[in-house]
Design an enzyme around this catalytic site. Structure first.
Site, PDB file in Angstrom:
ATOM      1  N   HIS A  10       0.851  -1.197   0.000  1.00  0.00           N
ATOM      2  CA  HIS A  10       0.000   0.000   0.000  1.00  0.00           C
ATOM      3  C   HIS A  10       0.882   1.241   0.000  1.00  0.00           C
ATOM      4  O   HIS A  10       1.360   1.694   1.031  1.00  0.00           O
ATOM      5  CB  HIS A  10      -0.909  -0.012   1.244  1.00  0.00           C
ATOM      6  CG  HIS A  10      -2.011   1.002   1.199  1.00  0.00           C
ATOM      7  ND1 HIS A  10      -3.343   0.659   1.222  1.00  0.00           N
ATOM      8  CD2 HIS A  10      -1.990   2.358   1.116  1.00  0.00           C
ATOM      9  CE1 HIS A  10      -4.087   1.747   1.178  1.00  0.00           C
ATOM     10  NE2 HIS A  10      -3.278   2.794   1.107  1.00  0.00           N
ATOM     11  N   HIS A  69       1.253   5.001  -2.423  1.00  0.00           N
ATOM     12  CA  HIS A  69       0.718   5.833  -3.505  1.00  0.00           C
ATOM     13  C   HIS A  69       1.850   6.531  -4.252  1.00  0.00           C
ATOM     14  O   HIS A  69       2.700   7.181  -3.632  1.00  0.00           O
ATOM     15  CB  HIS A  69      -0.241   6.885  -2.948  1.00  0.00           C
ATOM     16  CG  HIS A  69      -1.508   6.308  -2.392  1.00  0.00           C
ATOM     17  ND1 HIS A  69      -2.682   6.256  -3.113  1.00  0.00           N
ATOM     18  CD2 HIS A  69      -1.788   5.751  -1.193  1.00  0.00           C
ATOM     19  CE1 HIS A  69      -3.634   5.705  -2.372  1.00  0.00           C
ATOM     20  NE2 HIS A  69      -3.115   5.384  -1.196  1.00  0.00           N
ATOM     21  N   GLY A  86      -9.497   8.021  -2.145  1.00  0.00           N
ATOM     22  CA  GLY A  86     -10.201   9.260  -1.879  1.00  0.00           C
ATOM     23  C   GLY A  86     -10.945   9.211  -0.561  1.00  0.00           C
ATOM     24  O   GLY A  86     -10.875   8.233   0.179  1.00  0.00           O
ATOM     25  N   HIS A 125      -9.866   0.753  -0.111  1.00  0.00           N
ATOM     26  CA  HIS A 125      -9.659   1.571   1.085  1.00  0.00           C
ATOM     27  C   HIS A 125     -10.927   1.497   1.943  1.00  0.00           C
ATOM     28  O   HIS A 125     -12.007   1.876   1.491  1.00  0.00           O
ATOM     29  CB  HIS A 125      -9.428   3.030   0.704  1.00  0.00           C
ATOM     30  CG  HIS A 125      -8.035   3.365   0.297  1.00  0.00           C
ATOM     31  ND1 HIS A 125      -7.503   2.982  -0.911  1.00  0.00           N
ATOM     32  CD2 HIS A 125      -7.053   4.069   0.939  1.00  0.00           C
ATOM     33  CE1 HIS A 125      -6.259   3.461  -1.011  1.00  0.00           C
ATOM     34  NE2 HIS A 125      -5.967   4.106   0.102  1.00  0.00           N
ATOM     35  N   GLU A 176     -10.791   3.208   7.667  1.00  0.00           N
ATOM     36  CA  GLU A 176      -9.843   4.223   8.126  1.00  0.00           C
ATOM     37  C   GLU A 176     -10.625   5.424   8.641  1.00  0.00           C
ATOM     38  O   GLU A 176     -10.739   5.633   9.847  1.00  0.00           O
ATOM     39  CB  GLU A 176      -8.890   4.636   7.000  1.00  0.00           C
ATOM     40  CG  GLU A 176      -7.859   5.665   7.449  1.00  0.00           C
ATOM     41  CD  GLU A 176      -7.015   6.200   6.300  1.00  0.00           C
ATOM     42  OE1 GLU A 176      -5.946   6.761   6.588  1.00  0.00           O
ATOM     43  OE2 GLU A 176      -7.424   6.077   5.131  1.00  0.00           O
ATOM     44  N   ASP A 233       2.156   3.922   2.804  1.00  0.00           N
ATOM     45  CA  ASP A 233       1.045   4.741   2.308  1.00  0.00           C
ATOM     46  C   ASP A 233       1.550   5.877   1.415  1.00  0.00           C
ATOM     47  O   ASP A 233       1.335   5.861   0.210  1.00  0.00           O
ATOM     48  CB  ASP A 233       0.211   5.290   3.461  1.00  0.00           C
ATOM     49  CG  ASP A 233      -1.187   5.721   3.024  1.00  0.00           C
ATOM     50  OD1 ASP A 233      -1.572   5.428   1.865  1.00  0.00           O
ATOM     51  OD2 ASP A 233      -1.910   6.324   3.828  1.00  0.00           O
TER      52      ASP A 233
END
Length: 362
Positions: free
Chosen positions: A20, A22, A181, A208, A211, A295
């Site tokens: 994970h 980005h 998002g 996702h 969270e 992340d």
């Protein structure tokens, strides 16, 4: 085997796997400065060190929406072929320098169209940059394999287009799919048609969930949409009482559904209170398939080495724990079984043994 503590230098040399991460959250600060100047984008700071500090401080708001807002500056320099090639190549080289042997990088092509590139051109350019980075890393003696997850932005209407891209490029380095998002107010089931399409096409996906939103988002991601992994998933602890998982948490644990946990990022967005109290440790001890991830390396000011070191220093993790989450990640990677097994048996396990046999332990 006796539990073993290791220092930061040893941790840096351990083979790692990250699921994970980005692309638009992991740029080098100096690269952001140089590319921003080239495209005429104004930054909050033009000194690389000051810019890195700004990103980290701006992300420490305790709010996921504000955390995401910091990406306007990285995305601004990823709208051209030159920007995408450079950031993708450097992404791979930075993973290799951190001891990562397998990584999955995710990004949303729809966010990189302002410079005139098409969705397909974005994907092809990023893949070209990743391939260049892998070739350079291999030539330097630090090979790393990187697979791509394409993301749809859950608050917009192009998720199905992103799913189409994942299918179209699944034989060209794209290994899976995700939606990203703001979670709250944008449930996974809003995009059920895209997930059903991906399942029909045998393309794996993560979502996702858990969270910024709680158990309902995890339930939807798994039981309605059919996700094979959960991005973050820290709120699964809401379904655990006195160490006993409820029905949903039990489903996640018993069916070995990987949780892509990102401790530093979760502290920044308010999903966890501290590294010592982060759910990853309790979930690991309860037998969940937890994985450790960065992340967004720029925005969170982190690396896999740092994430591992924090857990060793503040949560009492041992080298055996680090090996467990690394193997967990490879078991749940979006790769064919034989390739996952080869990475575990031929790279990770011997790599841990070699580092530990040649290093002083404490």
């Amino acid at each position: 085997m006796t539990a073993t503590r290791v220092d930061a230098d040893v941790i840096r040399r351990l083979p790692k796997a990250v699921l994970h991460d980005h692309l638009d959250g992991g740029l080098r600060p100096a690269t952001v400065v140089e590319l921003a100047e080239a495209v005429g984008h104004r930054l909050p700071a033009t000194d690389p060190d000051e810019l890195a500090a700004w990103f980290y401080e701006a992300a420490n708001s305790g709010d996921l929406v504000r955390y995401i807002a910091t990406f306007e500056h990285t995305l601004a320099v990823m709208q051209t072929r030159e920007g995408l090639l450079r950031t993708a190549e450097e992404y791979v080289l930075d993973l290799a320098a951190d001891g990562v042997v397998y990584g999955e990088v995710r990004y949303a092509p729809e966010l990189m169209l302002r410079g005139g590139l098409s969705l397909a051109e974005v994907v092809e350019t990023v893949q070209e940059g990743l391939a260049a980075g892998m070739a350079k890393a291999a030539a330097a003696g630090t090979p790393v394999r990187v697979g791509t997850l394409l993301c749809g932005m859950r608050m917009f209407d192009r998720v199905r287009e992103a799913a189409d891209l994942a299918v179209a490029y699944r034989d060209a380095g794209v290994v899976g799919f995700d939606i990203a998002g703001a979670e709250d107010g944008f449930p996974p089931a809003d995009h059920l048609a895209a997930f059903e399409y991906l399942r029909r096409e045998c393309v794996p996906f993560t979502i996702h969930a858990g969270e910024a939103h709680g158990l309902p988002s995890i339930h939807q991601a798994l039981q309605v949409c059919g996700a094979q992994r959960i991005g973050h998933g820290v709120r699964i602890t809401d379904d655990i009482v006195d160490g006993k998982p409820g029905r949903l948490a039990g489903w996640v644990r018993d069916r070995r559904i990987a949780l892509e946990m990102c401790p530093t990022s979760n502290l920044q967005t308010g999903a966890a209170a501290s590294i010592a109290e982060h759910p990853i440790t309790a979930l690991k001890d309860l037998g969940f398939r937890v994985t450790l991830n960065t992340d967004n390396r720029l925005v969170s000011g982190t690396t896999m080495t740092r994430e591992m070191s924090l857990l060793v220093e503040q949560a009492g993790w041992t080298v055996e724990d680090l090996r467990t989450v690394t193997v967990n990640a490879l078991k749940s990677a979006f790769l064919p079984f034989d390739e996952r097994r080869a990475l575990i048996e031929d790279v990770v396990l011997p790599g841990y043994e070699a580092v530990l046999c040649s290093s002083p332990l404490r």
